[in-house]
Design an enzyme around this catalytic site. Sequence first.
Site, PDB file in Angstrom:
ATOM      1  CE  LYS A 208      -3.733   2.371   2.923  1.00  0.00           C
ATOM      2  NZ  LYS A 208      -4.454   2.225   3.939  1.00  0.00           N
ATOM      3  CD  GLU A 214       9.193  -5.901   7.321  1.00  0.00           C
ATOM      4  OE1 GLU A 214       9.002  -4.688   6.931  1.00  0.00           O
ATOM      5  OE2 GLU A 214       8.778  -6.280   8.422  1.00  0.00           O
ATOM      6  N   GLY A 268      -5.206  -2.073   5.029  1.00  0.00           N
ATOM      7  CA  GLY A 268      -4.164  -2.879   4.431  1.00  0.00           C
ATOM      8  C   GLY A 268      -4.860  -4.374   4.803  1.00  0.00           C
ATOM      9  NE  ARG A 269      -6.775  -4.024  10.887  1.00  0.00           N
ATOM     10  CZ  ARG A 269      -6.027  -2.705  11.060  1.00  0.00           C
ATOM     11  NH1 ARG A 269      -4.844  -2.655  10.362  1.00  0.00           N
ATOM     12  NH2 ARG A 269      -6.507  -1.775  11.720  1.00  0.00           N
ATOM     13  CD  GLU A 354      -2.288  -4.691  11.285  1.00  0.00           C
ATOM     14  OE1 GLU A 354      -0.893  -4.796  11.426  1.00  0.00           O
ATOM     15  OE2 GLU A 354      -2.641  -4.425  10.176  1.00  0.00           O
ATOM     16  CG  HIS A 385      -5.240 -36.181  16.299  1.00  0.00           C
ATOM     17  ND1 HIS A 385      -5.556 -37.353  16.989  1.00  0.00           N
ATOM     18  CD2 HIS A 385      -6.162 -35.995  15.279  1.00  0.00           C
ATOM     19  CE1 HIS A 385      -6.467 -37.878  16.288  1.00  0.00           C
ATOM     20  NE2 HIS A 385      -6.971 -37.064  15.322  1.00  0.00           N
ATOM     21  CE  LYS A 513       5.581  -0.868  10.128  1.00  0.00           C
ATOM     22  NZ  LYS A 513       4.726  -0.307   9.250  1.00  0.00           N
TER      23      LYS A 513
END
Length: 549
Positions: A208, A214, A268-269, A354, A385, A513
């Site tokens: 965005k 990263e 973003g999400r 978030e 399990h 960050k």
Amino acid sequence: MHPSSLTTTPAFQALASHYPEAREWHMRTLFSQDVDRFDRFSVEAAGLLLDYSKNRLNATTVQLLLQLAHERGVEERRDAMFAGEKINVTEHRAVLHTALRMPRNSILMVDGQNVIQEVHAVLDHIQAFTDRVRSGAWTGHTGKPITDIVNIGIGGSDLGPEMVCRALRSFIHPRLTMHFVANVDGHDLDAVLAKLNPETTLFIVASKTFTTRETMLNAQSAREWFLARAGEAALPKHFVAVSTNTKAVRDFGIDPENMFPFWDWVGGRYSVWSAIGLPVALAIGFDAFAEFLGGGHAMDQHFRTAPLERNMPVLLAMTGIWYRNFFGSTSLSIAPYHQDLSQFPAYLQQLEMESNGKCVTIDGVAVDYSTCPVVWGDVGTNGQHAYFQLLHQGTTMVPVDFIAALKPAHDLPGHHTVLLANCFAQSEAFMRGKTADEVRAEMRAQQIDEAEIDVLIPHRTFPGNHPSNTILMDTLAPATLGALIALYEHKVFVQGVVWSVNSFDQWGVELGKVLAKTIETELIGNAHPKAHDSSTNALIARAREALGR
Ligand code: F6P
């Protein structure tokens, strides 16, 4: 405006008075007293069924929870969101992921612009591009069709498209293999590059902001890898971008012609519906992508228009509030009984945590109540399990959302029956538990000796009364998946309104960050840093040694 504290509202206080009584109920009894409990506490919308009958509630509880939603202004805030009001007040932005799935002929004005027109212009671009790639008309620099698509992005620019591509695996074009690189850990990109042929690979740089460290580092490394093998002139055929930042895309060396834009009013999400969904449209084709948008829109329509007592996102949200704010539960487990939804818990972690992992209200006042629980989970039956033991017999109550499709996308005989049987059995076991008398009777029938029975009874007894929701769909398809994601988006919205937090900012990720930027230079710089605490200084020193500094 909302009262600053949730806990002083009349409905919250009424729920607090109701809670001591409700805490004592066992769901076994609630079911045996009311044969219509499923009918009373289930709702269908947009191709989904929500069964919330296996919760520790009765009609009064639901009525009070809905009154709480109403008192907190859920309907009013919902309408403000859909109308494009700037409800993300800390960033002065509208919140309009719902506009991304509205039909072409709708009108929604934001700052004097009909955003629906802009949305559909980008969708048209996506359609033209994805049709060409899928048909083979768009080729790599040596004339070969694209076989591998690598999405480079992180957070919302990765989790949504990756989760949806996995979920709709059976719809993917047979020539295409989808790859997702998110982690700045070079092992991630390295492992993907090792599988690629530069002649037939398309990279999508998805960010965005187009500044995320990263993503930018991964994109630079992918670019260098590509240039070393194919040269600069080949780049436009192999690199496209998805972003709101045209300048940064151009500076990176991608022609804005090959850029798919979106807008600051898409969080973003919440962005998988935007051009961030480009890998999805490439993988499953534009028509199926449009069905996915349609599923989201159907859930929007339901959320917008259904009365609170039949409103699926509201009911899902308010059962969560019941456990978080009255029973004190600290986590929510997501259990998709569908292998193709394996990434759904991780997707919801970002969406829920978030959005609502906040400790101040939208007015900047510290909350005096709990907000978002920890969200976690894995596919069934695998989780059974591993960690279900704790859910059945541990000391913590963990509400569970079961998600299943009635029909599979494969034709392997027997598997789906076993899968569904396990899903339904788990929710039944969580609800009913197993009494000491039942254990004794069962062991006697197996002719186990009475002394041994007495020893084993405490270990083999299940308290039950563990709450769960079950969400069913006919098949996991683009439209039902769209509806499922939108269901949780709106659930998160409703909870955010009740908690009075801003669900659409994420300042909490900034501190790390900023610190990482400083430490990055210290790891490779000349001087040994001493400005941190002794732990951080020592860790940096160890790394500097290993790096030969
Ligand atoms: O750091 C958190 C975050 O801002 C998320 O909200 C977002 O989805 C992710 O980083 C990626 O951001 P971008 O798409 O700008 O690279």
